[in-house]
Design an enzyme around this catalytic site. Structure first.
Site, PDB file in Angstrom:
ATOM      1  N   LYS A  52       0.838  -1.208   0.000  1.00  0.00           N
ATOM      2  CA  LYS A  52       0.000   0.000   0.000  1.00  0.00           C
ATOM      3  C   LYS A  52       0.871   1.256   0.000  1.00  0.00           C
ATOM      4  O   LYS A  52       0.590   2.221  -0.707  1.00  0.00           O
ATOM      5  CB  LYS A  52      -0.951  -0.024   1.202  1.00  0.00           C
ATOM      6  CG  LYS A  52      -2.086  -1.024   1.014  1.00  0.00           C
ATOM      7  CD  LYS A  52      -2.826  -1.387   2.289  1.00  0.00           C
ATOM      8  CE  LYS A  52      -3.821  -2.511   2.017  1.00  0.00           C
ATOM      9  NZ  LYS A  52      -4.486  -3.020   3.202  1.00  0.00           N
ATOM     10  N   GLN A  96      -5.132  -1.813   9.189  1.00  0.00           N
ATOM     11  CA  GLN A  96      -4.900  -3.118   8.575  1.00  0.00           C
ATOM     12  C   GLN A  96      -5.517  -4.229   9.441  1.00  0.00           C
ATOM     13  O   GLN A  96      -5.226  -4.330  10.621  1.00  0.00           O
ATOM     14  CB  GLN A  96      -3.384  -3.360   8.411  1.00  0.00           C
ATOM     15  CG  GLN A  96      -3.027  -4.666   7.727  1.00  0.00           C
ATOM     16  CD  GLN A  96      -3.504  -4.729   6.286  1.00  0.00           C
ATOM     17  OE1 GLN A  96      -3.412  -3.767   5.536  1.00  0.00           O
ATOM     18  NE2 GLN A  96      -4.030  -5.865   5.881  1.00  0.00           N
ATOM     19  N   ASP A 119     -11.321   2.062   3.064  1.00  0.00           N
ATOM     20  CA  ASP A 119     -11.533   0.618   2.925  1.00  0.00           C
ATOM     21  C   ASP A 119     -12.986   0.290   2.578  1.00  0.00           C
ATOM     22  O   ASP A 119     -13.289  -0.799   2.103  1.00  0.00           O
ATOM     23  CB  ASP A 119     -11.172  -0.100   4.238  1.00  0.00           C
ATOM     24  CG  ASP A 119      -9.809  -0.777   4.179  1.00  0.00           C
ATOM     25  OD1 ASP A 119      -9.369  -1.120   3.062  1.00  0.00           O
ATOM     26  OD2 ASP A 119      -9.188  -0.969   5.238  1.00  0.00           O
TER      27      ASP A 119
END
Length: 281
Positions: A52, A96, A119
């Site tokens: 990322k 995460q 997300d």
């Protein structure tokens, strides 16, 4: 031979388009910043976080990295999310997953400002998707829609079957296919006569979490097969939920593992980060 849907190539095209957008935003004085939080040092999570960061650097997005110890308390994590929610210079926040067991994942997801939820996991983001309003969409399903569209595969009017009903892939995938005018069935571990259901599919999306479970008996001749799974087999090679060698000869198009759906997840995360700049102006 089926059409091999190349996620690496398509994700690169998307990142190139985003790079141009980011440069244009910067020229107008708008910079974009993603905050990435990792709790603990799970090796798979570390790989994802690194990928990322690399993608951010490539398209010109600034990234802030918070690598917190395994024993970080839920209160400490919520406090950090609160600070990042308040920061005007941070457009997107990503925690995460998975987080360590002593932290409530739902509480963490709900703590992120929906305007910064790149997300697409916040209940508000899921709600806007359900009722067809603009909002962040979970990256893997959004990436699959791009794979289909950019490979010239028509969704409207097609019989679509999604195997799997997770909040991250299965449910949003079904909603996105519906949004594109597909006729959608969601199948799962309790579905009776699964092969009969999947054999109706013009487009079969497999997110079942079992290595090589889907063989040609599950697949209609000429179907498009999208494999979301990723596992390591006995020889430590990557494989998906679909038995690729068995299924490829009977379908019209298929995603490989690796190099299919995987690269698209990060490309769509970058897309959401660029969208967040508009929301947070």
């Amino acid at each position: 031979m089926p059409q091999i849907i190349d996620g690496k190539l398509i994700s690169t095209q998307i990142k190139e388009e985003l790079k141009e957008k980011v440069a244009a935003l910067k020229a107008e004085g708008t910079s974009i910043c993603l905050a990435v939080i990792q709790v603990g040092n799970d090796p798979a999570s570390s790989v994802y976080v690194n990928n990322k960061k690399k993608a951010c650097a490539y398209i010109g997005i600034e990234s802030l990295s918070y690598e917190l110890p395994e024993d970080t308390t839920q209160e400490e994590l919520l406090s950090l999310i609160g600070e990042l929610n308040d920061r005007k210079d941070v457009n997107g926040i990503l925690v995460q997953l998975p987080v360590p067991k002593h932290i409530d994942e739902d509480a963490i997801i709900k703590a992120i400002d929906p305007k910064k939820d790149v997300d697409g996991f916040h209940p508000q983001s899921v709600g806007t998707l359900c009722i067809g309003q603009p909002g962040f969409v979970s990256c893997t399903p959004a990436g699959i829609i791009q794979l289909l569209k950019r490979s010239g595969i028509e969704i409207a009017g097609k019989e679509c079957v999604v195997i799997g009903r997770s909040n991250i892939v299965g449910k949003p995938m079904a909603l996105l296919l519906l949004r594109e005018n597909g006729t959608v069935t969601v199948a799962h571990s309790r579905t009776k006569d699964l092969k009969e259901v999947t054999k109706r599919a013009d487009i079969l999306v497999v997110a079942v979490g079992k290595p090589k479970m889907i063989t040609r008996e599950y697949v209609k001749e000429g179907a498009v097969v999208i494999d979301v799974g990723i596992h390591r087999n006995e020889a430590n090679k990557l494989c998906g939920d679909v038995d690729y060698d068995d299924v490829a000869p009977v379908c019209s198009a298929i995603t490989p593992v690796p190099g299919g759906v995987g690269p698209m997840t990060i490309a769509m995360l970058m897309h959401n980060c660029v969208e967040s700049a508009a929301l947070n102006r």
